[in-house]
Scaffold this active site. Structure first.
Site, PDB file in Angstrom:
ATOM      1  N   HIS A 302      39.569  59.920   3.275  1.00 26.40           N
ATOM      2  CA  HIS A 302      40.452  58.858   2.774  1.00 26.40           C
ATOM      3  C   HIS A 302      39.912  58.342   1.452  1.00 26.40           C
ATOM      4  O   HIS A 302      38.704  58.247   1.256  1.00 26.40           O
ATOM      5  CB  HIS A 302      40.534  57.704   3.782  1.00 26.40           C
ATOM      6  CG  HIS A 302      41.739  56.853   3.589  1.00 26.40           C
ATOM      7  ND1 HIS A 302      41.789  55.853   2.656  1.00 26.40           N
ATOM      8  CD2 HIS A 302      42.960  56.893   4.158  1.00 26.40           C
ATOM      9  CE1 HIS A 302      42.977  55.285   2.685  1.00 26.40           C
ATOM     10  NE2 HIS A 302      43.716  55.902   3.591  1.00 26.40           N
ATOM     11  N   ASP A 359      46.354  59.895  10.268  1.00 24.23           N
ATOM     12  CA  ASP A 359      47.185  61.062  10.605  1.00 24.23           C
ATOM     13  C   ASP A 359      46.551  61.966  11.648  1.00 24.23           C
ATOM     14  O   ASP A 359      47.199  62.903  12.130  1.00 24.23           O
ATOM     15  CB  ASP A 359      47.456  61.870   9.327  1.00 24.23           C
ATOM     16  CG  ASP A 359      48.337  61.084   8.374  1.00 24.23           C
ATOM     17  OD1 ASP A 359      47.916  60.827   7.233  1.00 24.23           O
ATOM     18  OD2 ASP A 359      49.428  60.666   8.803  1.00 24.23           O
TER      19      ASP A 359
HETATM   20  C1  SDX Z   1      47.217  59.034   4.164  1.00 25.61           C
HETATM   21  O1  SDX Z   1      46.000  56.119   0.357  1.00 25.61           O
HETATM   22  C2  SDX Z   1      46.334  55.787   1.562  1.00 25.61           C
HETATM   23  O2  SDX Z   1      46.136  54.650   1.975  1.00 25.61           O
HETATM   24  C3  SDX Z   1      46.989  56.892   2.382  1.00 25.61           C
HETATM   25  C4  SDX Z   1      47.286  56.555   3.825  1.00 25.61           C
HETATM   26  C5  SDX Z   1      48.346  55.469   3.948  1.00 25.61           C
HETATM   27  O3  SDX Z   1      48.386  54.813   4.991  1.00 25.61           O
HETATM   28  O4  SDX Z   1      49.202  55.410   3.025  1.00 25.61           O
HETATM   29  O5  SDX Z   1      46.103  56.132   4.487  1.00 25.61           O
HETATM   30  C6  SDX Z   1      47.855  57.761   4.567  1.00 25.61           C
HETATM   31  O6  SDX Z   1      47.700  59.669   3.252  1.00 25.61           O
HETATM   32  C7  SDX Z   1      45.944  59.450   4.840  1.00 25.61           C
HETATM   33  C8  SDX Z   1      45.343  60.759   4.231  1.00 25.61           C
HETATM   34  C9  SDX Z   1      46.089  61.936   4.824  1.00 25.61           C
HETATM   35  N1  SDX Z   1      45.663  63.197   4.154  1.00 25.61           N
HETATM   36  C10 SDX Z   1      44.871  64.075   4.779  1.00 25.61           C
HETATM   37  O7  SDX Z   1      44.388  63.917   5.888  1.00 25.61           O
HETATM   38  C11 SDX Z   1      44.646  65.361   3.978  1.00 25.61           C
HETATM   39  C12 SDX Z   1      43.165  65.734   4.030  1.00 25.61           C
HETATM   40  N2  SDX Z   1      42.416  64.744   3.307  1.00 25.61           N
HETATM   41  C13 SDX Z   1      42.032  65.034   1.922  1.00 25.61           C
HETATM   42  O8  SDX Z   1      42.907  65.849   1.206  1.00 25.61           O
HETATM   43  C14 SDX Z   1      41.452  63.830   1.178  1.00 25.61           C
HETATM   44  O9  SDX Z   1      40.476  63.300   1.987  1.00 25.61           O
HETATM   45  C15 SDX Z   1      42.377  62.712   0.735  1.00 25.61           C
HETATM   46  C16 SDX Z   1      43.577  63.228   0.005  1.00 25.61           C
HETATM   47  C17 SDX Z   1      42.818  61.909   1.902  1.00 25.61           C
HETATM   48  C18 SDX Z   1      41.558  61.814  -0.191  1.00 25.61           C
HETATM   49  O10 SDX Z   1      41.326  62.535  -1.330  1.00 25.61           O
HETATM   50  P1  SDX Z   1      40.357  61.964  -2.482  1.00 25.61           P
HETATM   51  O11 SDX Z   1      40.087  60.527  -2.301  1.00 25.61           O
HETATM   52  O12 SDX Z   1      40.912  62.424  -3.794  1.00 25.61           O
HETATM   53  O13 SDX Z   1      39.004  62.663  -2.139  1.00 25.61           O
HETATM   54  P2  SDX Z   1      38.549  63.994  -2.826  1.00 25.61           P
HETATM   55  O14 SDX Z   1      39.626  65.000  -2.698  1.00 25.61           O
HETATM   56  O15 SDX Z   1      38.011  63.663  -4.179  1.00 25.61           O
HETATM   57  O16 SDX Z   1      37.335  64.432  -1.863  1.00 25.61           O
HETATM   58  C19 SDX Z   1      36.016  63.961  -2.087  1.00 25.61           C
HETATM   59  C20 SDX Z   1      35.130  65.082  -1.539  1.00 25.61           C
HETATM   60  C21 SDX Z   1      35.461  66.440  -2.160  1.00 25.61           C
HETATM   61  O17 SDX Z   1      34.277  67.231  -2.054  1.00 25.61           O
HETATM   62  P3  SDX Z   1      33.257  67.289  -3.353  1.00 25.61           P
HETATM   63  O18 SDX Z   1      34.098  67.631  -4.558  1.00 25.61           O
HETATM   64  O19 SDX Z   1      32.631  65.906  -3.428  1.00 25.61           O
HETATM   65  O20 SDX Z   1      32.263  68.388  -2.992  1.00 25.61           O
HETATM   66  O21 SDX Z   1      35.372  65.238  -0.127  1.00 25.61           O
HETATM   67  C22 SDX Z   1      35.937  66.528   0.109  1.00 25.61           C
HETATM   68  C23 SDX Z   1      36.464  67.028  -1.204  1.00 25.61           C
HETATM   69  O22 SDX Z   1      36.479  68.446  -1.248  1.00 25.61           O
HETATM   70  N3  SDX Z   1      37.036  66.327   1.091  1.00 25.61           N
HETATM   71  C24 SDX Z   1      37.296  67.150   2.094  1.00 25.61           C
HETATM   72  C25 SDX Z   1      38.361  66.547   2.794  1.00 25.61           C
HETATM   73  N4  SDX Z   1      38.713  65.414   2.192  1.00 25.61           N
HETATM   74  C26 SDX Z   1      37.895  65.279   1.128  1.00 25.61           C
HETATM   75  N5  SDX Z   1      36.743  68.321   2.473  1.00 25.61           N
HETATM   76  C27 SDX Z   1      37.269  68.903   3.577  1.00 25.61           C
HETATM   77  N6  SDX Z   1      38.299  68.395   4.313  1.00 25.61           N
HETATM   78  C28 SDX Z   1      38.855  67.222   3.945  1.00 25.61           C
HETATM   79  N7  SDX Z   1      39.863  66.718   4.656  1.00 25.61           N
END
Ligand code: SDX
Length: 424
Positions: A302, A359
């Site tokens: 998140h 989710d």
């Molecule tokens: C919702 O914003 C909100 O409030 C949203 C929400 C709401 O109520 O409106 O809470 C609802 O959208 C919840 C999120 C649902 N999405 C997912 O579950 C999809 C999987 N999650 C990721 O795609 C990610 O965690 C996000 C999109 C939720 C957040 O993305 P960010 O903040 O841009 O984080 P990032 O992509 O920069 O990740 C930081 C690091 C990265 O690794 P490094 O580059 O530091 O090595 O964490 C890793 C990412 O690769 N990472 C993950 C991961 N989520 C982040 N690695 C593996 N699996 C994951 N799910």
């Protein structure tokens, strides 16, 4: 902190600071370009605030979520979704008379204009319900033109909240090839939705208390979440003074993405994949850690929560309770819990503070309720409707709101001399 200083090329510039009611600090950079010629750059807006807001507070470190100051746990335990719609929309919890009046209005505006039924006929049976939801909400502006900050705003808000559940249920019936079921005024908001979803001309369906209570909870937990992608979209589109319906239709499209509200559908698809692959959790945890795989553990991570998402914690408890009350033994729930355990013991997830989000468990409950996977994000949109509306109203009523128009840093080719085609 009263101000912030920035030194550029030896020149010191001072900027005012705003401190929120929970101590959050915002450096007011609206004058940055005028005073320094430079702009701030923050792709994804991870460190950029777009507005001041009185609606929802999230503390990502402590796992706090409050709507208008009330803890989500309190609201989830004590309120109905209609009560939370009132709270988000008017800024305070309703007394009995106010809730009764608001609920009656929501009941009276549930029907769609009969002509709108024809729109559903144009969609292929395979159309994703989110495509229909966004199109139908946008088309409400054809029946209720204007829908701006005017004397009809409260009526348009009630129309949208009341009709969106009918549109959602009709989208489901369209995808199932079943006849539309009309709302009934004797039902509450959630009972009416379940009635429109699952009743058939051949048999009467009586929504059970277990399902009505579970749906109230799910919708309350999704009702708002400050400046997430879809809410920011509603604010941005609404800043051009387009109607409430058109602004919300844009938010529905933003929510559809698998990184946002589409994640609840993606979680179930992922859990099914793991189940069909011999429940080999570690393989998928390892894939999620390998950037080249392009695979992410859906329902994990998140932008704001760097600890547990309080909604996920409530939903994990609710999943156990609802499935046992329904006598449903879903193998995907066991896989979800095991996957959470494996991931949270893995250094990669611990280091990046990636926890289950809202989710991760919601889809398990929707499945147990008999709601198909392609309707999960529609359920998220139903819940988020009052939050989107509250933010749209706050944005339009804020005298500081200007049309949203971010700047950029250009990195393309500098001036090119034009060469006539014959000479290229
Ligand atoms: C919702 O914003 C909100 O409030 C949203 C929400 C709401 O109520 O409106 O809470 C609802 O959208 C919840 C999120 C649902 N999405 C997912 O579950 C999809 C999987 N999650 C990721 O795609 C990610 O965690 C996000 C999109 C939720 C957040 O993305 P960010 O903040 O841009 O984080 P990032 O992509 O920069 O990740 C930081 C690091 C990265 O690794 P490094 O580059 O530091 O090595 O964490 C890793 C990412 O690769 N990472 C993950 C991961 N989520 C982040 N690695 C593996 N699996 C994951 N799910």
């Amino acid at each position: 902190m009263k101000s912030a200083k920035l030194t550029i090329d030896g020149n010191e510039h001072e900027f005012p600071v705003t401190v929120g009611s929970e101590g959050e600090v915002g450096i007011e950079l609206s004058g940055l370009r005028k005073t320094t010629g430079a702009i701030s750059l923050d792709p994804g807006y991870g460190s950029t605030g777009s507005c001041l807001s009185e609606i929802t507070f999230i503390d990502g470190e402590k796992g706090i979520l409050r709507y208008r100051g009330y803890d989500i746990e309190e609201l989830a335990k004590n309120c109905t979704f209609v009560e939370v719609c009132y709270l988000l929309n008017f800024g305070h919890l309703p007394n009995e008379a106010q809730l009764q009046d608001f609920g009656d209005k929501m009941t009276r505006h549930t029907l769609l204009h009969e002509d709108m039924k024809k729109f559903f006929e144009g969609f292929p049976a395979t159309a994703h319900p989110m495509a229909m939801l966004s199109a139908m909400v946008s088309s409400l502006s054809a029946y209720y033109p204007g829908a701006g900050i005017d004397e009809d705003l409260d009526l348009n808000v009630v129309r949208l909240l009341a009709k969106v559940k009918t549109i959602a249920a009709f989208s489901f019936k369209k995808s199932m090839g079943q006849p539309f079921v009309y709302p009934r005024n004797e039902y509450s908001y959630c009972a009416n939705f379940l009635h429109m979803m699952f009743s058939l001309p051949t048999e009467n369906y009586k929504p059970s208390k277990v399902l009505v209570d579970a749906l109230n909870l799910l919708l309350i937990l999704h009702a708002d979440h400050e400046q997430n992608c879809s809410t920011s979209t509603v604010r941005m589109v609404g800043s051009s003074h387009v109607s409430l319906y058109a602004s919300i239709a844009a938010g529905i499209s933003a929510l559809w993405g698998p990184l946002h509200g589409g994640a609840n559908q993606a979680v179930i698809e992922m859990l099914r994949m793991i189940r069909n692959d011999g429940a080999n959790y570690q393989k998928y945890v390892d894939m999620a850690k390998d950037k080249s795989s392009g695979f992410r553990l859906m329902g994990f991570g998140h932008r704001v929560y760097r600890n547990f998402d309080p909604r996920a914690r409530i939903l994990k408890r609710t999943a156990d309770q609802v499935l046992s009350e329904l006598g449903v033994d879903d193998p995907l729930l066991k896989i979800a819990k095991r996957l959470e355990q494996v991931a949270l013991e893995d250094e990669y997830f611990v280091k990046r503070r990636l926890y289950p989000n809202v989710d991760f468990y919601s889809g398990i409950i929707y499945r147990a309720m008999g709601i198909p996977t392609n309707m999960f994000t529609v359920m998220f949109a139903l819940g988020r409707m009052p939050g989107w509306i509250a933010h749209w109203k706050e944005m339009r009523n804020d005298p500081r709101t200007r049309i949203n128009r971010p700047r950029q840093i250009y990195t393309g080719p500098t001036h090119q001399v034009f060469v006539p085609r014959a000479e290229r």
